[in-house]
Motif scaffolding. Structure first.
Motif, PDB file in Angstrom:
ATOM      1  N   ARG A  26      36.652  25.049  30.311  1.00 31.14           N
ATOM      2  CA  ARG A  26      36.773  24.997  31.764  1.00 31.14           C
ATOM      3  C   ARG A  26      38.153  25.505  31.971  1.00 31.14           C
ATOM      4  NH1 ARG A  26      41.241  20.948  31.252  1.00 31.14           N
ATOM      5  NH2 ARG A  26      41.769  20.796  29.052  1.00 31.14           N
ATOM      6  N   ALA A  27      38.253  25.915  33.297  1.00 28.23           N
ATOM      7  CA  ALA A  27      39.228  26.436  33.679  1.00 28.23           C
ATOM      8  C   ALA A  27      40.579  26.868  33.201  1.00 28.23           C
ATOM      9  CB  ALA A  27      39.652  25.937  35.309  1.00 28.23           C
ATOM     10  N   HIS A  28      41.644  27.172  32.694  1.00 32.52           N
ATOM     11  CA  HIS A  28      42.854  27.463  32.535  1.00 32.52           C
ATOM     12  C   HIS A  28      43.863  28.554  32.827  1.00 32.52           C
ATOM     13  CE1 HIS A  28      41.551  25.014  29.198  1.00 32.52           C
ATOM     14  NE2 HIS A  28      40.898  25.654  28.612  1.00 32.52           N
ATOM     15  N   VAL A  29      44.333  28.026  33.589  1.00 36.87           N
ATOM     16  CA  VAL A  29      45.427  29.120  34.770  1.00 36.87           C
ATOM     17  C   VAL A  29      46.374  28.962  33.276  1.00 36.87           C
ATOM     18  CG1 VAL A  29      46.542  29.846  36.599  1.00 36.87           C
ATOM     19  CG2 VAL A  29      44.680  28.654  36.361  1.00 36.87           C
ATOM     20  N   HIS A  30      46.352  30.604  33.031  1.00 33.06           N
ATOM     21  CA  HIS A  30      47.796  30.981  31.868  1.00 33.06           C
ATOM     22  C   HIS A  30      48.721  31.904  32.727  1.00 33.06           C
ATOM     23  CE1 HIS A  30      48.738  31.210  27.801  1.00 33.06           C
ATOM     24  NE2 HIS A  30      47.890  31.551  27.660  1.00 33.06           N
ATOM     25  N   SER A  31      48.926  32.502  33.948  1.00 32.37           N
ATOM     26  CA  SER A  31      49.781  33.060  34.577  1.00 32.37           C
ATOM     27  C   SER A  31      49.549  33.134  35.919  1.00 32.37           C
ATOM     28  CB  SER A  31      49.989  34.631  33.964  1.00 32.37           C
ATOM     29  OG  SER A  31      49.017  35.585  33.884  1.00 32.37           O
ATOM     30  N   ALA A  32      50.496  33.739  36.308  1.00 34.82           N
ATOM     31  CA  ALA A  32      51.443  33.512  37.959  1.00 34.82           C
ATOM     32  C   ALA A  32      51.897  34.482  38.441  1.00 34.82           C
ATOM     33  CB  ALA A  32      51.656  32.394  38.522  1.00 34.82           C
ATOM     34  N   THR A  33      51.262  35.962  38.425  1.00 29.88           N
ATOM     35  CA  THR A  33      52.216  37.060  38.741  1.00 29.88           C
ATOM     36  C   THR A  33      52.776  37.610  39.879  1.00 29.88           C
ATOM     37  OG1 THR A  33      51.411  37.861  36.648  1.00 29.88           O
ATOM     38  CG2 THR A  33      52.406  39.016  37.633  1.00 29.88           C
ATOM     39  N   ILE A  34      53.701  37.866  40.327  1.00 24.62           N
ATOM     40  CA  ILE A  34      53.659  38.251  42.144  1.00 24.62           C
ATOM     41  C   ILE A  34      53.938  39.646  42.270  1.00 24.62           C
ATOM     42  CG2 ILE A  34      55.394  38.127  43.642  1.00 24.62           C
ATOM     43  CD1 ILE A  34      56.947  35.568  42.154  1.00 24.62           C
ATOM     44  N   VAL A  59      50.058  36.930  45.055  1.00 23.27           N
ATOM     45  CA  VAL A  59      50.168  36.170  43.607  1.00 23.27           C
ATOM     46  C   VAL A  59      48.714  36.499  43.118  1.00 23.27           C
ATOM     47  CG1 VAL A  59      50.550  34.033  42.131  1.00 23.27           C
ATOM     48  CG2 VAL A  59      52.279  34.372  44.752  1.00 23.27           C
ATOM     49  N   TYR A  60      49.145  37.130  41.395  1.00 22.25           N
ATOM     50  CA  TYR A  60      47.577  37.030  40.946  1.00 22.25           C
ATOM     51  C   TYR A  60      47.635  36.133  39.708  1.00 22.25           C
ATOM     52  CZ  TYR A  60      47.828  41.686  43.204  1.00 22.25           C
ATOM     53  OH  TYR A  60      47.725  42.794  43.636  1.00 22.25           O
ATOM     54  N   ILE A  61      46.955  35.486  39.952  1.00 21.10           N
ATOM     55  CA  ILE A  61      46.388  34.173  39.314  1.00 21.10           C
ATOM     56  C   ILE A  61      44.774  34.549  38.445  1.00 21.10           C
ATOM     57  CG2 ILE A  61      45.961  31.159  39.559  1.00 21.10           C
ATOM     58  CD1 ILE A  61      46.431  31.341  42.368  1.00 21.10           C
ATOM     59  N   ALA A  62      45.700  34.711  36.924  1.00 19.95           N
ATOM     60  CA  ALA A  62      45.196  34.628  35.342  1.00 19.95           C
ATOM     61  C   ALA A  62      44.146  33.647  34.549  1.00 19.95           C
ATOM     62  CB  ALA A  62      45.676  35.628  34.947  1.00 19.95           C
ATOM     63  N   ASP A  63      42.849  33.598  35.003  1.00 18.18           N
ATOM     64  CA  ASP A  63      42.128  32.158  34.786  1.00 18.18           C
ATOM     65  C   ASP A  63      41.143  32.213  33.250  1.00 18.18           C
ATOM     66  OD1 ASP A  63      40.983  29.758  33.872  1.00 18.18           O
ATOM     67  OD2 ASP A  63      40.992  28.769  36.197  1.00 18.18           O
ATOM     68  N   LEU A  64      42.344  32.171  32.091  1.00 20.52           N
ATOM     69  CA  LEU A  64      41.009  32.239  30.239  1.00 20.52           C
ATOM     70  C   LEU A  64      40.318  31.619  30.470  1.00 20.52           C
ATOM     71  CD1 LEU A  64      42.476  32.493  26.827  1.00 20.52           C
ATOM     72  CD2 LEU A  64      41.389  31.158  27.507  1.00 20.52           C
ATOM     73  N   GLY A  65      40.284  30.590  31.335  1.00 19.66           N
ATOM     74  CA  GLY A  65      39.169  29.821  30.789  1.00 19.66           C
ATOM     75  C   GLY A  65      37.566  30.432  31.586  1.00 19.66           C
ATOM     76  N   ILE A  66      37.796  30.694  32.674  1.00 16.61           N
ATOM     77  CA  ILE A  66      36.939  31.391  33.888  1.00 16.61           C
ATOM     78  C   ILE A  66      36.644  33.212  34.016  1.00 16.61           C
ATOM     79  CG2 ILE A  66      36.125  29.283  34.807  1.00 16.61           C
ATOM     80  CD1 ILE A  66      37.741  30.348  37.318  1.00 16.61           C
ATOM     81  N   ASP A  67      37.527  33.443  33.263  1.00 19.78           N
ATOM     82  CA  ASP A  67      37.418  35.206  33.366  1.00 19.78           C
ATOM     83  C   ASP A  67      37.493  35.833  34.696  1.00 19.78           C
ATOM     84  OD1 ASP A  67      36.628  35.337  30.323  1.00 19.78           O
ATOM     85  OD2 ASP A  67      35.393  34.743  30.912  1.00 19.78           O
ATOM     86  N   ARG A  68      38.409  35.386  35.324  1.00 20.77           N
ATOM     87  CA  ARG A  68      39.116  35.632  36.580  1.00 20.77           C
ATOM     88  C   ARG A  68      40.088  35.945  36.755  1.00 20.77           C
ATOM     89  NH1 ARG A  68      37.063  31.783  41.265  1.00 20.77           N
ATOM     90  NH2 ARG A  68      39.186  30.417  41.020  1.00 20.77           N
ATOM     91  N   LEU A  69      40.693  36.912  37.831  1.00 18.57           N
ATOM     92  CA  LEU A  69      42.196  36.718  38.438  1.00 18.57           C
ATOM     93  C   LEU A  69      42.014  36.464  40.352  1.00 18.57           C
ATOM     94  CD1 LEU A  69      44.924  37.841  37.627  1.00 18.57           C
ATOM     95  CD2 LEU A  69      43.868  40.176  37.455  1.00 18.57           C
ATOM     96  N   SER A  70      42.427  36.047  40.365  1.00 19.97           N
ATOM     97  CA  SER A  70      42.777  35.741  41.494  1.00 19.97           C
ATOM     98  C   SER A  70      43.614  35.624  42.566  1.00 19.97           C
ATOM     99  CB  SER A  70      42.467  34.118  41.933  1.00 19.97           C
ATOM    100  OG  SER A  70      41.548  33.002  41.408  1.00 19.97           O
ATOM    101  N   ILE A  71      44.139  36.295  43.470  1.00 23.94           N
ATOM    102  CA  ILE A  71      44.611  36.740  44.694  1.00 23.94           C
ATOM    103  C   ILE A  71      44.505  35.724  45.701  1.00 23.94           C
ATOM    104  CG2 ILE A  71      45.471  38.958  45.632  1.00 23.94           C
ATOM    105  CD1 ILE A  71      42.828  40.736  44.414  1.00 23.94           C
ATOM    106  N   VAL A  72      46.273  35.732  46.466  1.00 26.98           N
ATOM    107  CA  VAL A  72      46.127  34.761  46.875  1.00 26.98           C
ATOM    108  C   VAL A  72      47.545  34.995  47.436  1.00 26.98           C
ATOM    109  CG1 VAL A  72      45.912  32.378  45.905  1.00 26.98           C
ATOM    110  CG2 VAL A  72      48.416  33.253  45.714  1.00 26.98           C
ATOM    111  N   LYS A  73      48.287  34.579  48.755  1.00 23.47           N
ATOM    112  CA  LYS A  73      49.354  35.359  49.613  1.00 23.47           C
ATOM    113  C   LYS A  73      50.339  34.225  50.410  1.00 23.47           C
ATOM    114  CE  LYS A  73      50.434  38.841  53.354  1.00 23.47           C
ATOM    115  NZ  LYS A  73      50.552  39.762  52.617  1.00 23.47           N
ATOM    116  N   PRO A  74      51.031  34.458  49.203  1.00 27.14           N
ATOM    117  CA  PRO A  74      52.324  32.637  49.795  1.00 27.14           C
ATOM    118  C   PRO A  74      52.933  33.066  51.229  1.00 27.14           C
ATOM    119  CG  PRO A  74      53.643  34.693  48.540  1.00 27.14           C
ATOM    120  CD  PRO A  74      51.701  35.479  48.511  1.00 27.14           C
ATOM    121  N   ASN A  75      53.048  31.630  52.142  1.00 28.56           N
ATOM    122  CA  ASN A  75      54.223  31.863  52.626  1.00 28.56           C
ATOM    123  C   ASN A  75      55.232  30.919  52.427  1.00 28.56           C
ATOM    124  OD1 ASN A  75      55.032  31.084  55.290  1.00 28.56           O
ATOM    125  ND2 ASN A  75      53.085  31.333  56.696  1.00 28.56           N
TER     126      ASN A  75
END
Length: 377
Positions: free
Chosen positions: A171-179, A186-202
Protein backbone atom coordinates in the motif's frame (compact mmCIF):
# COMPACT_ATOMS: atom_id res chain seq x y z
CA UNK A 1 20.54 4.70 36.12
CA UNK A 2 23.27 5.69 38.62
CA UNK A 3 25.85 5.74 35.82
CA UNK A 4 23.64 7.99 33.68
CA UNK A 5 23.21 10.46 36.55
CA UNK A 6 26.96 10.66 37.17
CA UNK A 7 27.71 11.19 33.48
CA UNK A 8 25.05 13.88 33.18
CA UNK A 9 26.35 15.70 36.25
CA UNK A 10 29.88 15.77 34.92
CA UNK A 11 28.97 16.87 31.43
CA UNK A 12 26.38 19.51 32.16
CA UNK A 13 28.58 21.52 34.50
CA UNK A 14 30.09 23.44 31.63
CA UNK A 15 27.13 23.60 29.30
CA UNK A 16 26.61 27.31 29.76
CA UNK A 17 29.98 27.99 28.18
CA UNK A 18 29.18 26.22 24.91
CA UNK A 19 27.65 29.20 23.17
CA UNK A 20 30.55 31.44 24.20
CA UNK A 21 33.18 28.90 23.10
CA UNK A 22 31.80 28.76 19.57
CA UNK A 23 30.68 25.15 19.78
CA UNK A 24 27.79 24.15 17.57
CA UNK A 25 24.76 22.27 18.80
CA UNK A 26 23.72 18.93 17.33
CA UNK A 27 20.57 16.86 17.86
CA UNK A 28 20.07 13.12 17.45
CA UNK A 29 16.74 11.31 17.06
CA UNK A 30 16.53 7.64 18.01
CA UNK A 31 14.33 4.58 18.23
CA UNK A 32 13.12 3.81 21.75
CA UNK A 33 15.12 0.60 22.14
CA UNK A 34 18.27 -0.54 23.98
CA UNK A 35 17.81 2.03 26.72
CA UNK A 36 17.45 5.10 24.55
CA UNK A 37 16.07 8.17 26.31
CA UNK A 38 14.74 9.66 23.07
CA UNK A 39 16.47 12.82 21.79
CA UNK A 40 20.15 13.51 22.48
CA UNK A 41 21.84 16.91 22.44
CA UNK A 42 25.56 17.33 21.71
CA UNK A 43 27.99 20.21 21.40
CA UNK A 44 30.33 19.94 18.42
CA UNK A 45 33.81 21.45 18.62
CA UNK A 46 34.92 22.13 15.06
CA UNK A 47 38.57 22.60 16.06
CA UNK A 48 38.90 19.18 17.66
CA UNK A 49 36.22 17.43 15.62
CA UNK A 50 34.55 16.05 18.72
CA UNK A 51 30.95 15.78 19.96
CA UNK A 52 30.32 16.27 23.68
CA UNK A 53 27.04 15.11 25.30
CA UNK A 54 24.92 17.92 26.73
CA UNK A 55 21.43 16.52 27.40
CA UNK A 56 19.12 13.61 26.79
CA UNK A 57 15.39 14.31 26.52
CA UNK A 58 12.93 11.64 27.55
CA UNK A 59 10.65 10.58 24.72
CA UNK A 60 9.59 6.93 24.72
CA UNK A 61 7.78 7.11 21.38
CA UNK A 62 10.77 6.72 19.04
CA UNK A 63 11.46 10.35 18.02
CA UNK A 64 13.15 9.04 14.90
CA UNK A 65 13.35 12.18 12.75
CA UNK A 66 14.05 15.78 13.73
CA UNK A 67 13.82 19.25 12.22
CA UNK A 68 14.99 22.62 13.55
CA UNK A 69 12.94 25.78 13.13
CA UNK A 70 14.60 28.41 10.87
CA UNK A 71 14.93 30.72 13.87
CA UNK A 72 16.86 28.06 15.76
CA UNK A 73 14.51 28.55 18.71
CA UNK A 74 12.47 25.37 18.31
CA UNK A 75 12.92 21.71 17.41
CA UNK A 76 10.34 19.18 16.19
CA UNK A 77 10.35 15.39 16.33
CA UNK A 78 8.37 12.79 14.41
CA UNK A 79 7.35 10.31 17.11
CA UNK A 80 7.19 7.19 15.02
CA UNK A 81 6.15 4.82 17.79
CA UNK A 82 3.43 6.96 19.33
CA UNK A 83 0.65 4.54 18.36
CA UNK A 84 0.26 1.13 16.77
CA UNK A 85 -2.05 -0.22 14.09
CA UNK A 86 -3.02 1.18 10.68
CA UNK A 87 -5.94 3.23 12.03
CA UNK A 88 -4.04 5.03 14.79
CA UNK A 89 -1.95 8.15 14.47
CA UNK A 90 1.50 9.09 15.66
CA UNK A 91 2.47 12.48 17.04
CA UNK A 92 4.74 15.41 16.26
CA UNK A 93 6.38 17.00 19.31
CA UNK A 94 7.62 20.58 19.69
CA UNK A 95 10.50 21.68 21.91
CA UNK A 96 11.98 25.07 22.72
CA UNK A 97 15.75 25.46 22.32
CA UNK A 98 17.79 27.39 24.87
CA UNK A 99 19.99 29.59 22.70
CA UNK A 100 22.76 29.67 25.31
CA UNK A 101 23.00 25.96 26.09
CA UNK A 102 21.17 24.22 23.24
CA UNK A 103 19.06 22.33 25.77
CA UNK A 104 15.48 21.36 24.90
CA UNK A 105 12.24 21.88 26.80
CA UNK A 106 9.03 20.14 25.74
CA UNK A 107 6.27 22.49 24.50
CA UNK A 108 3.45 20.34 23.13
CA UNK A 109 2.53 17.70 20.60
CA UNK A 110 -0.15 17.11 18.02
CA UNK A 111 -1.48 14.15 16.10
CA UNK A 112 0.35 13.46 12.85
CA UNK A 113 -2.99 12.25 11.41
CA UNK A 114 -1.36 9.03 10.27
CA UNK A 115 0.48 5.99 11.54
CA UNK A 116 4.28 5.89 11.88
CA UNK A 117 5.35 9.48 11.12
CA UNK A 118 8.93 9.23 9.86
CA UNK A 119 9.80 12.69 8.50
CA UNK A 120 9.10 16.30 9.39
CA UNK A 121 10.24 19.46 7.60
CA UNK A 122 9.68 23.14 8.40
CA UNK A 123 9.08 25.77 5.74
CA UNK A 124 11.55 28.63 5.44
CA UNK A 125 9.25 31.12 7.18
CA UNK A 126 8.83 28.81 10.16
CA UNK A 127 5.03 28.89 9.96
CA UNK A 128 4.29 25.36 8.74
CA UNK A 129 5.40 21.78 9.36
CA UNK A 130 5.03 19.04 6.75
CA UNK A 131 4.88 15.47 8.06
CA UNK A 132 5.29 12.18 6.20
CA UNK A 133 3.30 9.30 7.68
CA UNK A 134 4.82 6.05 6.47
CA UNK A 135 2.14 3.79 7.91
CA UNK A 136 -0.73 6.12 7.08
CA UNK A 137 0.39 6.71 3.50
CA UNK A 138 -0.21 10.44 3.76
CA UNK A 139 1.36 13.85 4.33
CA UNK A 140 -0.04 16.13 7.02
CA UNK A 141 0.26 19.91 7.28
CA UNK A 142 0.52 21.46 10.76
CA UNK A 143 0.63 25.19 11.52
CA UNK A 144 3.34 26.45 13.88
CA UNK A 145 2.27 29.11 16.37
CA UNK A 146 4.31 32.19 17.24
CA UNK A 147 5.53 30.52 20.44
CA UNK A 148 6.74 27.44 18.55
CA UNK A 149 3.86 25.22 19.60
CA UNK A 150 2.04 23.12 17.02
CA UNK A 151 -1.60 23.51 16.06
CA UNK A 152 -3.74 20.60 14.91
CA UNK A 153 -3.33 19.50 11.30
CA UNK A 154 -4.84 21.91 8.78
CA UNK A 155 -4.62 19.65 5.72
CA UNK A 156 -3.60 16.19 4.55
CA UNK A 157 -2.66 14.57 1.24
CA UNK A 158 -3.65 10.91 1.13
CA UNK A 159 -1.98 8.48 -1.29
CA UNK A 160 -3.49 5.20 -2.45
CA UNK A 161 -2.27 2.28 -4.49
CA UNK A 162 0.48 -0.34 -4.37
CA UNK A 163 3.65 -1.46 -6.13
CA UNK A 164 5.18 -4.69 -7.43
CA UNK A 165 7.17 -5.44 -4.25
CA UNK A 166 4.53 -7.36 -2.31
CA UNK A 167 6.39 -7.12 1.02
CA UNK A 168 7.20 -3.40 1.00
CA UNK A 169 4.71 -1.94 -1.47
CA UNK A 170 1.43 -3.51 -0.38
CA UNK A 171 0.00 0.00 0.00
CA UNK A 172 1.05 3.66 0.01
CA UNK A 173 3.98 4.55 2.26
CA UNK A 174 4.84 8.26 2.31
CA UNK A 175 8.48 8.52 3.40
CA UNK A 176 9.42 12.21 3.13
CA UNK A 177 8.14 15.71 2.43
CA UNK A 178 10.90 17.94 1.07
CA UNK A 179 10.54 21.71 0.72
CA UNK A 180 12.09 23.39 -2.32
CA UNK A 181 14.83 26.00 -1.75
CA UNK A 182 12.48 28.78 -2.84
CA UNK A 183 9.82 27.59 -0.36
CA UNK A 184 7.25 27.31 -3.16
CA UNK A 185 6.81 23.53 -3.48
CA UNK A 186 6.76 20.37 -1.36
CA UNK A 187 7.84 17.03 -2.84
CA UNK A 188 6.15 13.96 -1.37
CA UNK A 189 8.06 10.69 -1.87
CA UNK A 190 5.90 7.57 -1.66
CA UNK A 191 7.85 4.32 -1.36
CA UNK A 192 4.74 2.19 -1.77
CA UNK A 193 3.52 3.49 -5.13
CA UNK A 194 6.80 4.66 -6.76
CA UNK A 195 5.59 8.23 -7.05
CA UNK A 196 6.97 11.67 -6.24
CA UNK A 197 4.07 14.10 -5.84
CA UNK A 198 4.44 17.88 -6.08
CA UNK A 199 2.20 20.23 -4.12
CA UNK A 200 2.12 23.99 -3.64
CA UNK A 201 1.58 25.15 -0.03
CA UNK A 202 -0.45 28.17 1.00
CA UNK A 203 1.24 29.31 4.19
CA UNK A 204 -1.64 31.64 5.09
CA UNK A 205 -4.34 28.97 5.05
CA UNK A 206 -2.25 25.91 5.93
CA UNK A 207 -3.58 24.13 2.84
CA UNK A 208 -1.78 22.55 -0.11
CA UNK A 209 -2.83 22.09 -3.73
CA UNK A 210 -1.38 20.03 -6.60
CA UNK A 211 1.26 21.76 -8.69
CA UNK A 212 0.64 22.25 -12.42
CA UNK A 213 2.68 19.08 -12.93
CA UNK A 214 1.32 17.14 -9.96
CA UNK A 215 3.68 14.16 -9.88
CA UNK A 216 6.40 12.12 -11.55
CA UNK A 217 6.63 8.32 -11.55
CA UNK A 218 9.84 6.32 -11.15
CA UNK A 219 10.71 2.76 -12.07
CA UNK A 220 8.22 0.25 -10.59
CA UNK A 221 9.58 -1.40 -7.47
CA UNK A 222 12.30 1.18 -6.86
CA UNK A 223 10.74 2.65 -3.71
CA UNK A 224 11.23 6.46 -3.42
CA UNK A 225 12.46 7.50 0.02
CA UNK A 226 14.28 10.85 0.43
CA UNK A 227 14.90 13.75 -1.95
CA UNK A 228 17.81 16.21 -2.12
CA UNK A 229 17.54 19.40 -4.19
CA UNK A 230 20.62 21.03 -5.69
CA UNK A 231 21.57 24.44 -4.23
CA UNK A 232 20.83 25.99 -7.65
CA UNK A 233 17.30 24.60 -7.53
CA UNK A 234 17.77 23.20 -11.05
CA UNK A 235 18.24 19.51 -10.15
CA UNK A 236 16.84 16.97 -7.71
CA UNK A 237 18.11 13.59 -6.53
CA UNK A 238 15.84 10.83 -5.24
CA UNK A 239 16.83 7.83 -3.13
CA UNK A 240 15.36 4.64 -4.59
CA UNK A 241 15.46 2.55 -1.42
CA UNK A 242 14.45 -0.86 -2.71
CA UNK A 243 16.83 -0.92 -5.69
CA UNK A 244 19.74 0.83 -3.92
CA UNK A 245 19.84 3.45 -6.64
CA UNK A 246 19.27 7.16 -7.23
CA UNK A 247 17.09 8.94 -9.78
CA UNK A 248 18.23 12.28 -11.18
CA UNK A 249 15.83 15.01 -12.33
CA UNK A 250 16.09 18.42 -13.86
CA UNK A 251 13.80 20.86 -12.07
CA UNK A 252 11.85 23.83 -13.37
CA UNK A 253 12.10 26.42 -10.56
CA UNK A 254 9.01 28.25 -11.83
CA UNK A 255 6.60 25.31 -11.91
CA UNK A 256 8.42 22.86 -9.64
CA UNK A 257 8.10 20.22 -12.37
CA UNK A 258 10.65 17.38 -12.53
CA UNK A 259 12.01 15.74 -15.69
CA UNK A 260 14.00 12.51 -15.49
CA UNK A 261 17.67 12.82 -16.47
CA UNK A 262 19.05 9.55 -15.09
CA UNK A 263 17.10 6.56 -13.80
CA UNK A 264 18.35 3.81 -11.51
CA UNK A 265 21.91 5.07 -11.05
CA UNK A 266 23.61 2.27 -9.08
CA UNK A 267 25.04 3.14 -5.68
CA UNK A 268 26.65 -0.25 -4.92
CA UNK A 269 29.87 -1.78 -6.26
CA UNK A 270 29.34 -4.18 -9.16
CA UNK A 271 30.69 -7.11 -7.15
CA UNK A 272 28.42 -6.57 -4.13
CA UNK A 273 25.94 -9.45 -3.78
CA UNK A 274 24.59 -8.96 -0.26
CA UNK A 275 21.26 -7.59 0.94
CA UNK A 276 20.97 -3.80 0.95
CA UNK A 277 18.52 -0.93 1.09
CA UNK A 278 19.38 2.75 0.64
CA UNK A 279 18.34 5.37 3.18
CA UNK A 280 19.42 9.01 3.17
CA UNK A 281 20.83 11.43 0.59
CA UNK A 282 22.62 14.79 0.80
CA UNK A 283 24.68 17.16 -1.33
CA UNK A 284 27.68 19.14 -0.16
CA UNK A 285 27.18 22.92 0.16
CA UNK A 286 28.87 23.62 -3.18
CA UNK A 287 26.56 21.25 -5.07
CA UNK A 288 29.53 19.38 -6.58
CA UNK A 289 29.16 16.08 -4.71
CA UNK A 290 26.36 13.77 -3.58
CA UNK A 291 26.30 11.12 -0.85
CA UNK A 292 23.81 8.28 -0.27
CA UNK A 293 23.73 5.85 2.66
CA UNK A 294 23.47 2.10 2.10
CA UNK A 295 22.24 -0.25 4.82
CA UNK A 296 23.68 -3.71 4.33
CA UNK A 297 26.76 -2.42 2.56
CA UNK A 298 27.21 -0.12 5.60
CA UNK A 299 28.71 2.62 3.49
CA UNK A 300 28.13 6.01 1.91
CA UNK A 301 28.18 6.00 -1.89
CA UNK A 302 29.95 9.10 -3.27
CA UNK A 303 29.15 10.80 -6.58
CA UNK A 304 30.44 13.83 -8.41
CA UNK A 305 27.82 16.10 -9.98
CA UNK A 306 28.41 17.36 -13.51
CA UNK A 307 27.48 20.78 -14.85
CA UNK A 308 24.45 19.07 -16.40
CA UNK A 309 23.37 17.73 -13.01
CA UNK A 310 24.18 14.12 -13.87
CA UNK A 311 26.01 11.80 -11.50
CA UNK A 312 29.27 9.89 -11.76
CA UNK A 313 30.10 7.42 -9.00
CA UNK A 314 33.60 8.12 -7.66
CA UNK A 315 33.77 5.83 -4.64
CA UNK A 316 32.35 4.98 -1.25
CA UNK A 317 33.21 5.25 2.42
CA UNK A 318 32.59 2.66 5.13
CA UNK A 319 30.48 4.22 7.87
CA UNK A 320 32.45 2.39 10.58
CA UNK A 321 29.18 1.02 11.90
CA UNK A 322 26.14 -0.97 10.86
CA UNK A 323 22.90 0.17 9.25
CA UNK A 324 23.63 3.82 8.46
CA UNK A 325 20.36 5.73 8.45
CA UNK A 326 20.42 9.50 8.17
CA UNK A 327 23.66 11.41 8.01
CA UNK A 328 24.67 15.05 8.09
CA UNK A 329 26.98 16.98 5.80
CA UNK A 330 27.77 19.96 7.98
CA UNK A 331 26.80 23.40 6.59
CA UNK A 332 30.45 24.33 6.06
CA UNK A 333 31.15 21.09 4.23
CA UNK A 334 34.06 20.12 6.46
CA UNK A 335 32.59 17.13 8.30
CA UNK A 336 30.11 14.30 7.75
CA UNK A 337 28.30 12.64 10.68
CA UNK A 338 26.68 9.23 10.21
CA UNK A 339 23.97 7.70 12.45
CA UNK A 340 24.63 3.93 12.56
CA UNK A 341 21.40 2.46 13.90
CA UNK A 342 22.48 -1.09 14.75
CA UNK A 343 25.88 -0.34 16.30
CA UNK A 344 24.59 2.50 18.48
CA UNK A 345 27.12 5.06 17.31
CA UNK A 346 27.58 8.26 15.36
CA UNK A 347 30.83 8.31 13.41
CA UNK A 348 32.64 11.46 12.33
CA UNK A 349 34.43 11.96 8.99
CA UNK A 350 36.45 14.79 7.49
CA UNK A 351 35.50 15.76 3.95
CA UNK A 352 37.90 16.79 1.21
CA UNK A 353 36.20 19.73 -0.51
CA UNK A 354 38.14 19.22 -3.73
CA UNK A 355 37.68 15.46 -4.19
CA UNK A 356 34.48 14.91 -2.20
CA UNK A 357 36.06 11.90 -0.52
CA UNK A 358 35.81 11.18 3.21
CA UNK A 359 38.34 10.18 5.86
CA UNK A 360 37.29 8.61 9.16
CA UNK A 361 38.61 10.71 12.05
CA UNK A 362 38.60 7.75 14.43
CA UNK A 363 36.09 9.61 16.58
CA UNK A 364 32.55 8.52 17.37
CA UNK A 365 29.95 8.89 20.12
CA UNK A 366 27.65 6.28 21.62
CA UNK A 367 23.92 6.77 21.14
CA UNK A 368 21.34 3.96 21.38
CA UNK A 369 19.70 3.27 17.97
CA UNK A 370 20.46 6.63 16.33
CA UNK A 371 18.32 7.36 13.30
CA UNK A 372 18.68 11.08 12.57
CA UNK A 373 21.47 13.60 13.20
CA UNK A 374 21.06 17.33 12.52
CA UNK A 375 22.76 20.60 13.44
CA UNK A 376 21.10 23.54 15.17
CA UNK A 377 20.70 26.92 13.52
Amino acid sequence: MKKQVLVAAGLLAGVGAYAQSGREMMYVGTYSVRGSDGIYVFAFDRKTGTMTPVQSVKNEKSPSFLAVHPSGRYLYSADEGAENGPAKAGTISAYSVDKNTGKLTFLNNQSSVGNSPCYVSIDKTGKTAFVANYGGGNMAVLTIQADGKLSAASDTVQDTGSGPNKERQERAHVHSATISPDNQYVYIADLGIDRLSIVKPNLKTGKVSPASTPYVMVKPGSGPRHLAIHPSGRYAYLVEELTSSVAVFSRDPKTGALTMLQEGVKTLPADFSGSNTSADIHLDPSGKFLYQSNRGRHALAIFSIGNDGKLTRIGEQSTEGKTPRNFLVDPKGEFVFVANQDTDNITIFRRNAKTGLLTYTGKSVRVPAPVCVIMGQ
